[in-house]
Design an enzyme around this catalytic site. Structure first.
Site, PDB file in Angstrom:
ATOM      1  CB  ALA A  33      -0.898  -0.012   1.236  1.00 37.21           C
TER       2      ALA A  33
ATOM      3  N   GLY B 157       0.534  -5.086   0.925  1.00 37.20           N
ATOM      4  CA  GLY B 157      -0.667  -5.119   0.103  1.00 37.20           C
ATOM      5  C   GLY B 157      -0.410  -5.700  -1.276  1.00 37.20           C
TER       6      GLY B 157
ATOM      7  CD  GLU C 241      -2.584  -7.727   2.825  1.00 38.69           C
ATOM      8  OE1 GLU C 241      -2.268  -6.532   2.580  1.00 38.69           O
ATOM      9  OE2 GLU C 241      -3.224  -8.059   3.833  1.00 38.69           O
TER      10      GLU C 241
ATOM     11  CD  GLU D 200       1.578  -5.846   5.587  1.00 38.81           C
ATOM     12  OE1 GLU D 200       2.389  -6.764   5.848  1.00 38.81           O
ATOM     13  OE2 GLU D 200       0.788  -5.900   4.629  1.00 38.81           O
TER      14      GLU D 200
HETATM   15  C1  HXC Z   1       5.197   4.214  -1.332  1.00 33.66           C
HETATM   16  C2  HXC Z   1       7.176   3.192  -1.870  1.00 33.66           C
HETATM   17  C3  HXC Z   1       6.735   1.984  -1.272  1.00 33.66           C
HETATM   18  C4  HXC Z   1       5.436   1.976  -0.689  1.00 33.66           C
HETATM   19  C5  HXC Z   1       8.723   1.675  -2.048  1.00 33.66           C
HETATM   20  N1  HXC Z   1       8.413   2.955  -2.326  1.00 33.66           N
HETATM   21  N2  HXC Z   1       7.732   1.075  -1.400  1.00 33.66           N
HETATM   22  N3  HXC Z   1       6.411   4.290  -1.900  1.00 33.66           N
HETATM   23  N4  HXC Z   1       4.717   3.119  -0.744  1.00 33.66           N
HETATM   24  N5  HXC Z   1       4.896   0.867  -0.145  1.00 33.66           N
HETATM   25  C6  HXC Z   1       9.245   3.946  -3.018  1.00 33.66           C
HETATM   26  C7  HXC Z   1      10.422   4.351  -2.158  1.00 33.66           C
HETATM   27  O1  HXC Z   1      10.033   5.315  -1.207  1.00 33.66           O
HETATM   28  C8  HXC Z   1      11.345   4.899  -3.198  1.00 33.66           C
HETATM   29  O2  HXC Z   1      10.907   6.209  -3.555  1.00 33.66           O
HETATM   30  C9  HXC Z   1      11.088   4.014  -4.396  1.00 33.66           C
HETATM   31  O3  HXC Z   1       9.826   3.392  -4.186  1.00 33.66           O
HETATM   32  C10 HXC Z   1      12.130   2.932  -4.537  1.00 33.66           C
HETATM   33  O4  HXC Z   1      12.259   2.272  -3.289  1.00 33.66           O
HETATM   34  P1  HXC Z   1      13.677   2.039  -2.566  1.00 33.66           P
HETATM   35  O5  HXC Z   1      13.393   1.794  -1.148  1.00 33.66           O
HETATM   36  O6  HXC Z   1      14.622   3.139  -2.906  1.00 33.66           O
HETATM   37  O7  HXC Z   1      14.168   0.716  -3.316  1.00 33.66           O
HETATM   38  P2  HXC Z   1      15.000  -0.521  -2.720  1.00 33.66           P
HETATM   39  O8  HXC Z   1      16.129  -0.038  -1.894  1.00 33.66           O
HETATM   40  O9  HXC Z   1      15.256  -1.420  -3.886  1.00 33.66           O
HETATM   41  O10 HXC Z   1      13.971  -1.245  -1.713  1.00 33.66           O
HETATM   42  C11 HXC Z   1      12.795  -1.809  -2.219  1.00 33.66           C
HETATM   43  C12 HXC Z   1      11.854  -2.200  -1.059  1.00 33.66           C
HETATM   44  C13 HXC Z   1      11.630  -0.996  -0.145  1.00 33.66           C
HETATM   45  C14 HXC Z   1      12.473  -3.373  -0.272  1.00 33.66           C
HETATM   46  C15 HXC Z   1      10.563  -2.684  -1.701  1.00 33.66           C
HETATM   47  O11 HXC Z   1      11.208   0.110  -0.938  1.00 33.66           O
HETATM   48  C16 HXC Z   1      10.598  -1.224   0.905  1.00 33.66           C
HETATM   49  O12 HXC Z   1      10.847  -1.852   1.911  1.00 33.66           O
HETATM   50  N6  HXC Z   1       9.414  -0.649   0.668  1.00 33.66           N
HETATM   51  C17 HXC Z   1       8.320  -0.724   1.632  1.00 33.66           C
HETATM   52  C18 HXC Z   1       7.690  -2.091   1.615  1.00 33.66           C
HETATM   53  C19 HXC Z   1       6.559  -2.189   2.633  1.00 33.66           C
HETATM   54  O13 HXC Z   1       6.740  -1.904   3.817  1.00 33.66           O
HETATM   55  N7  HXC Z   1       5.433  -2.547   2.160  1.00 33.66           N
HETATM   56  C20 HXC Z   1       4.218  -2.691   2.998  1.00 33.66           C
HETATM   57  C21 HXC Z   1       3.514  -1.377   3.026  1.00 33.66           C
HETATM   58  S1  HXC Z   1       2.211  -1.411   4.170  1.00 33.66           S
HETATM   59  P3  HXC Z   1      11.958   7.439  -3.597  1.00 33.66           P
HETATM   60  O14 HXC Z   1      11.068   8.620  -3.899  1.00 33.66           O
HETATM   61  O15 HXC Z   1      12.625   7.474  -2.279  1.00 33.66           O
HETATM   62  O16 HXC Z   1      12.870   7.069  -4.723  1.00 33.66           O
HETATM   63  C22 HXC Z   1       1.001  -2.235   3.420  1.00 33.66           C
HETATM   64  C23 HXC Z   1      -0.193  -2.369   4.268  1.00 33.66           C
HETATM   65  C24 HXC Z   1      -1.258  -3.051   3.563  1.00 33.66           C
HETATM   66  O17 HXC Z   1       1.104  -2.685   2.326  1.00 33.66           O
HETATM   67  C25 HXC Z   1      -2.502  -2.857   4.320  1.00 33.66           C
HETATM   68  C26 HXC Z   1      -3.657  -3.337   3.564  1.00 33.66           C
HETATM   69  C27 HXC Z   1      -3.593  -3.212   2.158  1.00 33.66           C
END
Ligand code: HXC
Length: 270
Positions: A77, A121, A124, A144
């Site tokens: 998400a 997400g 999911e 998460e």
């Molecule tokens: C918004 C995101 C994002 C996210 C990555 N980005 N994940 N933006 N929402 N979920 C953005 C980063 O901020 C970054 O933007 C760009 O994408 C590239 O990511 P990097 O981190 O620079 O890349 P990398 O080092 O290769 O790492 C990739 C990654 C990491 C491992 C996927 O980005 C990460 O851990 N992302 C978060 C994953 C996460 O926590 N997902 C769950 C979200 S909560 P910039 O502008 O800095 O370049 C969720 C809840 C669901 O999903 C609830 C119900 C649906």
């Protein structure tokens, strides 16, 4: 709405096309927010729902393929827009509920074609597809807990059903990612292919499905979901009734006549 008009719509967060050569074709939807690794924002989920329902309503489409980019199916998400929510704003706006589960209304098969990250997400959403074909680059996770939250789109419910309690607990509690080989071993994905063959493999699977009787494919989807979601005896009873019902279809007659005549069937999807 027809599929012709849905492919004419200019979307901001997805790409939509129709592919295939047979009588019935495949609706292909690509998540397309490359800078955010396809993070699932509200506008994206609205567009995805609209495209899914349009393809589902189109008699010329037999099957849908949902995919992302080489780097990410979806990294979860959208965190920046989720971060400011309070309980009250999440509750009142129907966060997740209002636009994440449209895919579950789709009656035609939906294949998830996953390369790169499928996290939170994103994982999911992949699990809401009917089956997942993974590139060898795919990585699945429910991280998460690292954000101080829990999954909100079925991760705590679908993951244990897909991969067992122990592995689901491990992934949900430690936030570790699973690679494609582990995901296949655990039963989360149906097959793993080299990344450069992901789309050809997914589209070939879709083309195979498109060639079968549409009502049969829809009933199989409904019944497998019943097995996945409900008690065994209820599922078998409903399966038996639909099995009987299909002997009233043209496609049953054609399929069995064709077998007995040693020729290829020509299904009419009725
Ligand atoms: C918004 C995101 C994002 C996210 C990555 N980005 N994940 N933006 N929402 N979920 C953005 C980063 O901020 C970054 O933007 C760009 O994408 C590239 O990511 P990097 O981190 O620079 O890349 P990398 O080092 O290769 O790492 C990739 C990654 C990491 C491992 C996927 O980005 C990460 O851990 N992302 C978060 C994953 C996460 O926590 N997902 C769950 C979200 S909560 P910039 O502008 O800095 O370049 C969720 C809840 C669901 O999903 C609830 C119900 C649906």
């Amino acid at each position: 709405m027809t599929s012709q008009s849905i492919t004419d719509v200019t979307f901001e967060n997805i790409l939509v096309e129709i592919v295939g050569s047979g009588d019935r074709k495949t609706g292909l939807i690509r998540l397309n927010r490359p800078k955010q690794l396809n993070a699932l924002s509200d506008p994206l989920m609205d567009e995805l729902g609209r495209a899914l329902l349009a393809f589902d309503a189109d008699d010329g489409i037999g099957c849908i393929v949902l995919t992302g980019s080489e780097r990410a199916f979806a990294a979860g998400a959208d965190i920046p827009t989720m971060a400011p929510h309070t309980f009250m704003s999440a509750f009142k706006s129907g966060l997740i509920s209002k636009n994440w589960e449209t895919i579950l209304q789709v009656r035609k098969p939906v294949i998830g074609a996953v390369a790169g990250f499928a996290l939170g997400g994103g994982c999911e959403l992949a699990m809401m597809c009917d089956f997942i074909i993974a590139a060898d680059t795919a990585r699945f996770g429910q991280p998460e807990i690292k954000l101080g939250i829990i999954p909100g789109a079925g991760g705590t419910q679908r993951l244990p059903r897909a991969v067992s309690k122990s592995k689901a607990m491990d992934m949900l509690l430690t936030a570790r990612m699973m690679d494609a080989a582990e995901a296949e071993r655990a039963g989360l994905v149906s097959r793993v292919v080299p990344a450069d063959q992901l789309m050809s493999e997914a589209l070939a699977a879709a083309e195979t499905i498109n060639g079968f009787s549409g009502p049969s494919t829809m009933l199989i989807k409904e019944l497998v979901n019943l097995a996945y979601q409900g008690p065994l005896t209820d599922g078998v009873a409903v399966e038996r009734r639909y099995f009987h019902a299909l002997f009233g279809s043209d496609d049953q007659r054609e399929g069995m006549d064709a077998f007995l005549a040693k020729r290829a069937p020509s299904f009419k999807h009725r």
